[in-house]
Every structure is written in structure tokens, then in C-alpha cells.
Design a protein around this motif. Structure first.
Motif, mmCIF file in Angstrom:
data_model
loop_
_atom_site.group_PDB
_atom_site.id
_atom_site.type_symbol
_atom_site.label_atom_id
_atom_site.label_comp_id
_atom_site.label_asym_id
_atom_site.label_seq_id
_atom_site.Cartn_x
_atom_site.Cartn_y
_atom_site.Cartn_z
ATOM 1 N N UNK A 189 -16.292 -47.380 26.666
ATOM 2 C CA UNK A 189 -15.986 -48.763 26.994
ATOM 3 C C UNK A 189 -15.952 -48.939 28.507
ATOM 4 N N UNK A 190 -16.477 -50.065 28.987
ATOM 5 C CA UNK A 190 -16.428 -50.340 30.417
ATOM 6 C C UNK A 190 -16.424 -51.840 30.653
ATOM 7 N N UNK A 191 -15.779 -52.243 31.725
ATOM 8 C CA UNK A 191 -15.758 -53.646 32.138
ATOM 9 C C UNK A 191 -16.081 -53.680 33.631
ATOM 10 N N UNK A 225 -12.096 -62.995 48.887
ATOM 11 C CA UNK A 225 -10.926 -63.386 48.098
ATOM 12 C C UNK A 225 -11.334 -63.644 46.641
ATOM 13 N N UNK A 226 -12.523 -64.236 46.468
ATOM 14 C CA UNK A 226 -13.008 -64.488 45.109
ATOM 15 C C UNK A 226 -13.280 -63.189 44.358
ATOM 16 N N UNK A 227 -13.810 -62.191 45.075
ATOM 17 C CA UNK A 227 -14.038 -60.880 44.458
ATOM 18 C C UNK A 227 -12.706 -60.205 44.115
ATOM 19 N N UNK A 228 -11.706 -60.412 44.965
ATOM 20 C CA UNK A 228 -10.384 -59.849 44.670
ATOM 21 C C UNK A 228 -9.830 -60.469 43.389
ATOM 22 N N UNK A 254 -9.078 -60.154 37.255
ATOM 23 C CA UNK A 254 -9.513 -60.533 35.907
ATOM 24 C C UNK A 254 -10.145 -59.351 35.177
ATOM 25 N N UNK A 255 -10.968 -58.587 35.889
ATOM 26 C CA UNK A 255 -11.621 -57.426 35.284
ATOM 27 C C UNK A 255 -10.599 -56.410 34.811
ATOM 28 N N UNK A 256 -9.598 -56.151 35.674
ATOM 29 C CA UNK A 256 -8.563 -55.185 35.333
ATOM 30 C C UNK A 256 -7.756 -55.637 34.123
ATOM 31 N N UNK A 257 -7.429 -56.932 34.091
ATOM 32 C CA UNK A 257 -6.659 -57.468 32.970
ATOM 33 C C UNK A 257 -7.470 -57.395 31.674
#
Length: 354
Positions: free
Chosen positions: A1-3, A40-43, A48-51
């Protein structure tokens, strides 16, 4: 699995790969020409990716924007209850879920494989209202329903992963299959009850013995589904929704053809009428007992009898499966096995020469 975070045409997406399936989910983030703002948008995208990754790992699949995964498991089952062939079984399953730890409130997106395994163990340790334990066969049947529910939820996109995929369901133990011999069917046919309901139960049960129809299909059978030349039934089964073509022999036609004219929407049997509601099964048992049948029979006994008698007469299992409306051969082969055992007992009962 990967995100992973992906950029396409100035917009940010999550590239989710799980169980061999890849899909992109929009973050609704659009980059600009300002490098500082984009940082900032990438942060934010990384948060979101981590969540998203954490939710997948934890088995919390309730992150769809429409909140579909947040519906409770009980509510989800109830929403699909009306389309199920046996809503009473679903009601019983709902009752057991509610009696299990947080079963009444758990969201379908929060159900994990461990929760399901523990629920199965709970069922195996539970008692019925009469104080007897729930049979292993019943537990297996309930868990097959649970499996179907989560497969449907996954296919619909309510959840993104099926928690049942990793669960080993307890084996359904087949009870002794009760079916009647040709002599026993004749014995039943020779005994005509006095009451109107008794006569209708006799007619319906014997008709099922010669057609293999379920009682649910018997109750909804109309004259528009019956052709006289050649005599046959063309019916879409209530349980499977599959169209079935069933030839009618002389015994079957003698049970229904009365010489009168009937409208296409008229029911062939009157067991659906409210005055008979809830009385058919008791009447069936009483009729069988009065006719001298000692076996414990139910409505499904007639369907089994049709299968075993046709197989015993040399019918091809594929043909019998089609007559019964089955899409596979697994159930029919159980009847075939029972028929083989019956033949073996008959041969072993022959007198010995030495």
C-alpha cells in the motif's frame, strides 16, 4: 500500500495504491505562480497524504466527501433490507449486531477484520431466546450474509477496502437433508385434509415436489406465468431474479388445471391471502403427520424432493440445476450425493446369498 502526492496540470492529487488497485483522489488544491505559496500548499497536501495513509492503515475508510462510510453498519444493512430475498434473516443478523459490543453505533467504515472475527466468536458463544446455543451452521449463514454486505459496500464505493477479505468464516455444516421418496409423495397425495387451508397446502406442497419451486415462488405464481401448450412455467425467481423454464408433467398440471378461465394476474395458489398468513407451516406439519409421514418436513423439503427424485431418475445435474434456478452445481451435487447414498442403502438392503 502507498499514498503519494502527484501533480497534474497545476493541481494536486493523492495517488493511492492498495490491494493491487490504483486510483487518484483530488485534493482540490491548485498551485499558483508564487513559489512560497506553493510550498505551503505542498505542506498542506502532505498533511492530507499522511492522514489518508493513516486512515487506510487503521482501517478507517470513512473519508469520502459524501460521508458514505460514516453510516452505521446497522443503518447500511437496513437501507438494503428491502432488496434482500429474506429480510427476516437480515433482521435477525441486525439483532445480533446490536447485542454485540458497540454494534449499534459502529460506522461501516470503522469495521475492521478483528471486529468481524470477534463478532463471529460472539455469535458462536451466544444463545437463542429459547436458551439453546446458536448452531455453527446458523453462524456460518450469518457470516456469509456479512461477507455479502461488505462486498456490496466495497463495490458501491461506500468503503475502499473489504474488511471481510482477511476473515475466515466458520464452516456451514449442512443439516441432514430431509427429502421424500416417491412412495412418501404418493402417501401425501392420497391423504386430503378437510380444511380449505389444508387442501391448499397439500396442493402447493405437491406442486413444489413436481416443479422444485420455492414456497416464495409458489405464493407469487400467477396464471400469466403458465403456458398450456406445451405445459410449462416461465417465471423469474423471487430469490435469484433468474428466469426459469419448468416443464409441467401430468401430475403437476392435475394439481392446478381446473377447467376454469383465469386472468393472467390471478394467483394460482391462495396461500398469499391474509387469512392464511402464518398458518401454512403448522398446517403442513399437521397434514404430513396425519398422512403418516414421520420425517420432520418443511416447505423446502418439497424442493429437495424434486431434486433428489429427478436425479434418481437419471437426470443430468446441469439440467436439474437449471430447473431449480441455480447458477452453479454446488447445491445440486449435495442432492446428488444424497441420492447416491440412498442407492447404496437400497443395494445393501438386498438379501445375502451366503
Amino acid at each position: 500500500m502507498s499514498v503519494k502526492i502527484r501533480e497534474q496540470r497545476g493541481k494536486l492529487y493523492l495517488d493511492v495504491y492498495q490491494n493491487g488497485v490504483r486510483k487518484w483522489e483530488s485534493l482540490h488544491i491548485t498551485l499558483s505562480d508564487d513559489k512560497k505559496q506553493n510550498k505551503e500548499l505542498y505542506r498542506l497536501a502532505e498533511v492530507c497524504r499522511s492522514k489518508r495513509e493513516a486512515q487506510l492503515l487503521a482501517g478507517e475508510w470513512d473519508i469520502k466527501t459524501d460521508g458514505a462510510g460514516r453510516i452505521t453498519l446497522v443503518a447500511y444493512i437496513k437501507n438494503h433490507e428491502k432488496n434482500h430475498a429474506n429480510p427476516n434473516t437480515l433482521e435477525t443478523l441486525i439483532h445480533h449486531i446490536k447485542n454485540y459490543e458497540n454494534g449499534a453505533t459502529i460506522q461501516i467504515g470503522q469495521v475492521t477484520s478483528k471486529w468481524i472475527e470477534d463478532f463471529q466468536s460472539h455469535l458462536l458463544d451466544s444463545m437463542k431466546p429459547n436458551g439453546k446455543p446458536i448452531s455453527q451452521s446458523s453462524v456460518g449463514a450469518y457470516m456469509k450474509l456479512v461477507r455479502a454486505i461488505f462486498r456490496k459496500a466495497t463495490a458501491e464505493g461506500t468503503i475502499t477496502r473489504d474488511p471481510m477479505a482477511a476473515v475466515s468464516v466458520t464452516k456451514v455444516i449442512d443439516p441432514d437433508m430431509v427429502f421424500l421418496s416417491a412412495d412418501e409423495v404418493k402417501k401425501l397425495a392420497d391423504f386430503v385434509p378437510d380444511s380449505d387451508l389444508g387442501k391448499e397446502v397439500r396442493r402447493a406442497f405437491l406442486f413444489s415436489c413436481f416443479t422444485g419451486l420455492r414456497i416464495s415462488d409458489i405464493k407469487t405464481l400467477t396464471w400469466g406465468m403458465i403456458e398450456k401448450s406445451p405445459a410449462q412455467i416461465i417465471k423469474r425467481q423471487k430469490k435469484t431474479k433468474n428466469p426459469v423454464y419448468i416443464p409441467l408433467n401430468k401430475s403437476a398440471t392435475a394439481l392446478i388445471f381446473d377447467g376454469a378461465e383465469h386472468l393472467p394476474d390471478d394467483f394460482v395458489f391462495s396461500l398469499h391471502e391474509q387469512k392464511y398468513e402464518g398458518k401454512g407451516y403448522r398446517t403442513l406439519k399437521q397434514w404430513a403427520s396425519d398422512a403418516g409421514i414421520t420425517k420432520k418436513i418443511g416447505w423446502h423439503t418439497a424442493r429437495r424432493t424434486f431434486a433428489t427424485l429427478t436425479l434418481g431418475c437419471g437426470a443430468n445435474p446441469v439440467t436439474v440445476a437449471r430447473l431449480l434456478g441455480h447458477t452453479g452445481l454446488s447445491q445440486v451435487m449435495k442432492y446428488a450425493k444424497a441420492t447416491d447414498e440412498m442407492k447404496r442403502k437400497a443395494v445393501e438392503a438386498l438379501p445375502e446369498l451366503v
